[in-house]
Design a protein around this motif. Structure first.
Motif, PDB file in Angstrom:
ATOM      1  N   LEU A 451       1.045  -1.226   0.035  1.00  0.00           N
ATOM      2  CA  LEU A 451      -0.214   0.090  -0.105  1.00  0.00           C
ATOM      3  C   LEU A 451       0.838   1.171  -0.059  1.00  0.00           C
ATOM      4  O   LEU A 451       1.099   1.859   1.057  1.00  0.00           O
ATOM      5  N   ARG A 452       1.203   1.555  -1.154  1.00  0.00           N
ATOM      6  CA  ARG A 452       2.165   2.894  -1.394  1.00  0.00           C
ATOM      7  C   ARG A 452       1.249   3.941  -1.155  1.00  0.00           C
ATOM      8  O   ARG A 452       0.075   3.966  -1.528  1.00  0.00           O
ATOM      9  N   ASN A 453       1.590   4.882  -0.777  1.00  0.00           N
ATOM     10  CA  ASN A 453       0.961   6.331  -0.544  1.00  0.00           C
ATOM     11  C   ASN A 453       0.164   6.783  -1.514  1.00  0.00           C
ATOM     12  O   ASN A 453      -0.894   7.193  -1.446  1.00  0.00           O
ATOM     13  N   HIS A 454       0.970   6.630  -2.711  1.00  0.00           N
ATOM     14  CA  HIS A 454       0.000   7.256  -4.106  1.00  0.00           C
ATOM     15  C   HIS A 454      -1.044   6.289  -4.061  1.00  0.00           C
ATOM     16  O   HIS A 454      -2.045   6.799  -4.729  1.00  0.00           O
ATOM     17  N   LEU A 455      -1.124   4.969  -4.064  1.00  0.00           N
ATOM     18  CA  LEU A 455      -2.104   4.376  -4.182  1.00  0.00           C
ATOM     19  C   LEU A 455      -3.359   4.379  -3.457  1.00  0.00           C
ATOM     20  O   LEU A 455      -4.301   4.501  -4.084  1.00  0.00           O
ATOM     21  N   ALA A 456      -3.118   5.021  -1.993  1.00  0.00           N
ATOM     22  CA  ALA A 456      -3.955   5.203  -1.108  1.00  0.00           C
ATOM     23  C   ALA A 456      -4.533   6.448  -1.411  1.00  0.00           C
ATOM     24  O   ALA A 456      -5.836   6.683  -1.484  1.00  0.00           O
ATOM     25  N   GLU A 457      -3.755   7.424  -1.917  1.00  0.00           N
ATOM     26  CA  GLU A 457      -4.294   8.925  -2.401  1.00  0.00           C
ATOM     27  C   GLU A 457      -5.035   8.757  -3.388  1.00  0.00           C
ATOM     28  O   GLU A 457      -6.361   9.430  -3.471  1.00  0.00           O
ATOM     29  N   GLN A 458      -4.850   7.799  -4.292  1.00  0.00           N
ATOM     30  CA  GLN A 458      -5.862   7.858  -5.426  1.00  0.00           C
ATOM     31  C   GLN A 458      -6.985   7.415  -5.155  1.00  0.00           C
ATOM     32  O   GLN A 458      -8.174   7.935  -5.535  1.00  0.00           O
ATOM     33  N   ALA A 459      -7.321   6.308  -4.232  1.00  0.00           N
ATOM     34  CA  ALA A 459      -8.654   5.855  -3.512  1.00  0.00           C
ATOM     35  C   ALA A 459      -9.342   6.908  -2.803  1.00  0.00           C
ATOM     36  O   ALA A 459     -10.390   7.014  -3.206  1.00  0.00           O
ATOM     37  N   ILE A 460      -8.384   7.568  -2.101  1.00  0.00           N
ATOM     38  CA  ILE A 460      -9.000   8.655  -1.234  1.00  0.00           C
ATOM     39  C   ILE A 460      -9.669   9.934  -2.155  1.00  0.00           C
ATOM     40  O   ILE A 460     -10.836  10.139  -1.925  1.00  0.00           O
ATOM     41  N   ARG A 461      -8.928  10.151  -3.336  1.00  0.00           N
ATOM     42  CA  ARG A 461      -9.327  11.215  -4.020  1.00  0.00           C
ATOM     43  C   ARG A 461     -10.749  10.959  -4.803  1.00  0.00           C
ATOM     44  O   ARG A 461     -11.483  11.855  -4.836  1.00  0.00           O
ATOM     45  N   GLN A 462     -10.746   9.669  -4.902  1.00  0.00           N
ATOM     46  CA  GLN A 462     -12.171   9.386  -5.926  1.00  0.00           C
ATOM     47  C   GLN A 462     -13.064   9.205  -4.777  1.00  0.00           C
ATOM     48  O   GLN A 462     -14.082   9.434  -4.906  1.00  0.00           O
ATOM     49  N   ALA A 463     -12.923   8.691  -3.547  1.00  0.00           N
ATOM     50  CA  ALA A 463     -13.773   8.495  -2.389  1.00  0.00           C
ATOM     51  C   ALA A 463     -14.479   9.828  -2.143  1.00  0.00           C
ATOM     52  O   ALA A 463     -15.623   9.938  -1.613  1.00  0.00           O
ATOM     53  N   ARG A 464     -13.607  10.699  -2.105  1.00  0.00           N
ATOM     54  CA  ARG A 464     -14.098  12.171  -1.603  1.00  0.00           C
ATOM     55  C   ARG A 464     -15.017  12.683  -2.554  1.00  0.00           C
ATOM     56  O   ARG A 464     -15.852  13.482  -2.234  1.00  0.00           O
ATOM     57  N   ASP A 465     -15.119  12.031  -3.851  1.00  0.00           N
ATOM     58  CA  ASP A 465     -16.001  12.631  -4.800  1.00  0.00           C
ATOM     59  C   ASP A 465     -17.242  11.586  -5.044  1.00  0.00           C
ATOM     60  O   ASP A 465     -17.946  11.627  -5.769  1.00  0.00           O
ATOM     61  N   GLY A 466     -17.461  10.708  -4.078  1.00  0.00           N
ATOM     62  CA  GLY A 466     -18.440   9.702  -3.876  1.00  0.00           C
ATOM     63  C   GLY A 466     -18.133   8.461  -4.575  1.00  0.00           C
ATOM     64  O   GLY A 466     -19.017   7.500  -4.668  1.00  0.00           O
ATOM     65  N   ASP A 467     -16.969   8.084  -5.109  1.00  0.00           N
ATOM     66  CA  ASP A 467     -16.555   6.849  -6.003  1.00  0.00           C
ATOM     67  C   ASP A 467     -15.992   6.009  -5.063  1.00  0.00           C
ATOM     68  O   ASP A 467     -14.549   6.430  -4.744  1.00  0.00           O
ATOM     69  N   PHE A 468     -16.232   5.035  -4.389  1.00  0.00           N
ATOM     70  CA  PHE A 468     -15.601   4.111  -3.760  1.00  0.00           C
ATOM     71  C   PHE A 468     -15.132   2.887  -4.546  1.00  0.00           C
ATOM     72  O   PHE A 468     -14.540   1.979  -3.679  1.00  0.00           O
ATOM     73  N   SER A 469     -15.105   2.961  -5.796  1.00  0.00           N
ATOM     74  CA  SER A 469     -14.789   1.710  -6.534  1.00  0.00           C
ATOM     75  C   SER A 469     -13.334   1.598  -6.439  1.00  0.00           C
ATOM     76  O   SER A 469     -12.891   0.464  -6.443  1.00  0.00           O
ATOM     77  N   GLU A 470     -12.409   2.429  -6.464  1.00  0.00           N
ATOM     78  CA  GLU A 470     -10.922   2.224  -6.121  1.00  0.00           C
ATOM     79  C   GLU A 470     -10.638   1.620  -4.761  1.00  0.00           C
ATOM     80  O   GLU A 470      -9.714   0.836  -4.777  1.00  0.00           O
ATOM     81  N   VAL A 471     -11.258   2.250  -3.935  1.00  0.00           N
ATOM     82  CA  VAL A 471     -10.980   1.655  -2.700  1.00  0.00           C
ATOM     83  C   VAL A 471     -11.282   0.101  -2.808  1.00  0.00           C
ATOM     84  O   VAL A 471     -10.538  -0.959  -1.992  1.00  0.00           O
ATOM     85  N   GLU A 472     -12.428  -0.331  -3.164  1.00  0.00           N
ATOM     86  CA  GLU A 472     -12.729  -1.698  -3.417  1.00  0.00           C
ATOM     87  C   GLU A 472     -11.600  -2.601  -4.132  1.00  0.00           C
ATOM     88  O   GLU A 472     -11.270  -3.723  -3.997  1.00  0.00           O
ATOM     89  N   ARG A 473     -11.429  -1.934  -5.299  1.00  0.00           N
ATOM     90  CA  ARG A 473     -10.583  -2.408  -6.259  1.00  0.00           C
ATOM     91  C   ARG A 473      -9.126  -2.908  -5.651  1.00  0.00           C
ATOM     92  O   ARG A 473      -8.517  -3.814  -5.605  1.00  0.00           O
ATOM     93  N   LEU A 474      -8.418  -1.718  -4.887  1.00  0.00           N
ATOM     94  CA  LEU A 474      -7.228  -1.689  -4.189  1.00  0.00           C
ATOM     95  C   LEU A 474      -7.229  -2.794  -3.195  1.00  0.00           C
ATOM     96  O   LEU A 474      -6.509  -3.654  -3.031  1.00  0.00           O
ATOM     97  N   LEU A 475      -8.406  -2.873  -2.410  1.00  0.00           N
ATOM     98  CA  LEU A 475      -8.474  -4.040  -1.526  1.00  0.00           C
ATOM     99  C   LEU A 475      -8.335  -4.980  -1.941  1.00  0.00           C
ATOM    100  O   LEU A 475      -7.571  -6.254  -1.422  1.00  0.00           O
ATOM    101  N   LYS A 476      -8.769  -5.542  -3.178  1.00  0.00           N
ATOM    102  CA  LYS A 476      -8.923  -6.811  -3.736  1.00  0.00           C
ATOM    103  C   LYS A 476      -7.460  -7.092  -4.158  1.00  0.00           C
ATOM    104  O   LYS A 476      -6.866  -8.354  -3.966  1.00  0.00           O
TER     105      LYS A 476
END
Length: 507
Positions: A451-476
């Motif tokens: 879990l590099r910082n930039h991978l988490a950051e990309q998921a966070i930025r999308q989540a702030r816009d209401g899109d949690f798909s990157e959180v789910e994808r990264l978890l997998k």
């Protein structure tokens, strides 16, 4: 007021098939150890992410989150029957300085539930004010909640002892940090969240009654989490030694994957040897032994290379706290120090065991330490990427120019690497290493993805816009860290913009 969900009071929340029952063993110790209070409701909660792997560990059905009232319970708006929420009190040293009373300032234990591994504690992090919130608001923000959720599960997949994360829920509730952010709640689980700081708290309250509480706490810890210590001549010393050994193994695991905790305060050290409290943390990109992942750590106390020594310092703080339990010994201080001695051998041995595995070495030679140390020096000089270097070494073959060049190109001093590679080649020849077998072992030891910082950051930025798909994808992706990811960028060098990311104690 509870959110308008039809659950007018926590006690009336509908019962669900799993979990079937709840307990709260620490409540038997009395209210010196905790404050009982309900969580603060989060308005209009919504799901952000869930970990199926964590639910499986708990023995919960895959559709537990679809049961009536589940969203409300893990958002602090309701309770399932039998839950008894409480916040525990502890103290601790923060950045090496005694901070006095701390405690669960934004965490609440809902209770313990029976799992295939025994009773596990289920906590809400970000559930609102408690008596231990001090100047805080008791909330957690979406940004830090995503990081904790993903890293908890990523560390588990790497085989590193850790607390787990079941899910995240979010809310439109505003929370002020450096700027206004939205609130989130992480449901995290572990066999216990007891910390070094719990023992420090009762040791530093200087009266006989509180030392009695310290003894009760130690008895509780041994009875429920270290029963093998009961057979020892002095169970409390045996407990201290057990914690020292577990902590040594944990530090070796951290160092071997380039993990930096960032806030190794004594109140963030687990009595079970678990990775606890994911605040500011990071995995090394470019290898730098002096890397400090916490922007708030101005003195660099918790730099990567210092983590093993800091853990030993923290163990001394725990030993000091346990001295009142050793009054029956002629020299309790000397005995406590002796109980910590195994750390000095367990840590280096555990680290070398892991580093040999990272190099694919199946046997042990005294010269291996120099081989590892010299590689790390070369990596530091070149600022070679920690994860990518070992991953490429997993395919290294002296007879395959492409695999050799893939590693060699990571180093500035090619001649120095060539000299090291010759030593490595000779070492492999000594044990008659079979390349195909070695490669398979190393690829199962050196992760492709962390879990590099930039991978988490990309998921966070999308989540702030209401899109949690990157959180789910990264978890997998993080659930299978030793497999090559379908998206090559997940295992690639970090982009240039990642160099400017900073994490701090603000969460």
């Amino acid at each position: 007021m509870l959110a308008d969900t039809g659950l007018t009071r926590p006690e009336t929340a509908p019962e669900v098939p799993s979990p079937p029952a709840w307990s709260q063993r620490i409540a038997a110790l009395g209210n010196r150890f905790y404050t009982e209070l309900p969580p603060s409701p989060a308005p209009a909660p919504h799901w952000v992410a869930r970990s199926e792997a964590c639910a499986q560990t708990l023995g919960w059905a895959a559709d537990w989150w679809q049961q009536p009232g589940a969203l409300e319970v893990v958002s602090g708006n309701a309770l399932w029957p039998g839950m008894r929420p409480l916040a525990s009190v502890y103290s601790g040293h923060q950045f090496g300085v005694w901070a006095g009373q701390l405690g669960d300032g934004r965490a609440l234990s809902l209770g313990e539930t029976m799992t295939p591994q025994g009773l596990w504690d289920v906590q809400l992090k970000g559930a609102g004010l408690t008596p231990y919130s001090r100047m805080g608001d008791g909330r957690a923000v979406l940004r830090s909640s995503i990081r904790e959720f993903l890293c908890s599960e990523a560390m588990h997949a790497l085989g590193i002892p850790t607390t787990r994360a079941l899910c995240i829920t979010g809310s439109h509730l505003g929370v002020r940090r450096e700027e206004m952010e939205t609130a989130a709640i992480v449901t995290r689980v572990a066999p216990s969240f007891l910390r070094f700081g719990h023992f420090e708290h009762f040791a530093h309250i200087a009266n006989d009654d509180q030392h009695a509480a310290l003894r009760e706490l130690a008895d509780f810890m041994i009875q429920h989490h270290a029963p093998e210590c009961l057979a020892a001549e002095n169970p409390n010393l045996a407990l201290l030694e057990k914690v020292a050994r577990q902590t040594a193994e944990l530090m070796a695991a951290w160092q071997s994957v380039g993990f930096c905790h960032g806030v190794m305060n004594t109140d963030n050290m687990s009595m079970l040897g678990l990775t606890l409290d994911y605040g500011p943390f990071g995995f090394l990109d470019a290898f730098d032994p002096g890397h400090v992942c916490n922007h708030s750590d101005n003195q660099g106390r918790y730099a990567y290379a210092r983590q093993p020594n800091v853990a030993f310092w923290n163990l001394h703080a725990l030993a000091q706290a346990m001295l009142p339990l050793l009054n029956d010994l002629n020299d309790g201080s000397e005995a406590a120090i002796a109980a910590l001695e195994p750390y000095k051998t367990v840590f280096p041995e555990a680290l070398m065991r892991r580093m040999r595995a990272k190099l694919g070495l199946a046997t042990e030679l005294d010269a291996d330490r120099a081989l590892v140390d010299d590689l790390l020096r070369l990596m530091a000089a070149a600022r070679a990427d920690f994860t990518i270097t070992f991953r490429r070494l997993s395919r290294f073959d002296a007879d395959d120019e492409a695999s050799r060049r893939a590693v060699r190109d990571l180093f500035l001093d090619r001649d120095a690497f060539d000299a090291w590679a010759l030593r490595y080649q000779d070492r492999l020849a000594q044990e008659r290493s079979v390349p195909a077998e070695r490669h398979a072992r190393m690829l199962a030891t050196n992760p492709a993805v962390v879990l590099r910082n930039h991978l988490a950051e990309q998921a966070i930025r999308q989540a702030r816009d209401g899109d949690f798909s990157e959180v789910e994808r990264l978890l997998k992706v993080l659930a299978s860290p030793y497999d090559e990811p379908a998206v090559a960028a997940d295992a690639a060098f970090p982009p240039d913009w990642a160099q400017h990311l900073e994490v701090s104690c603000s969460s």
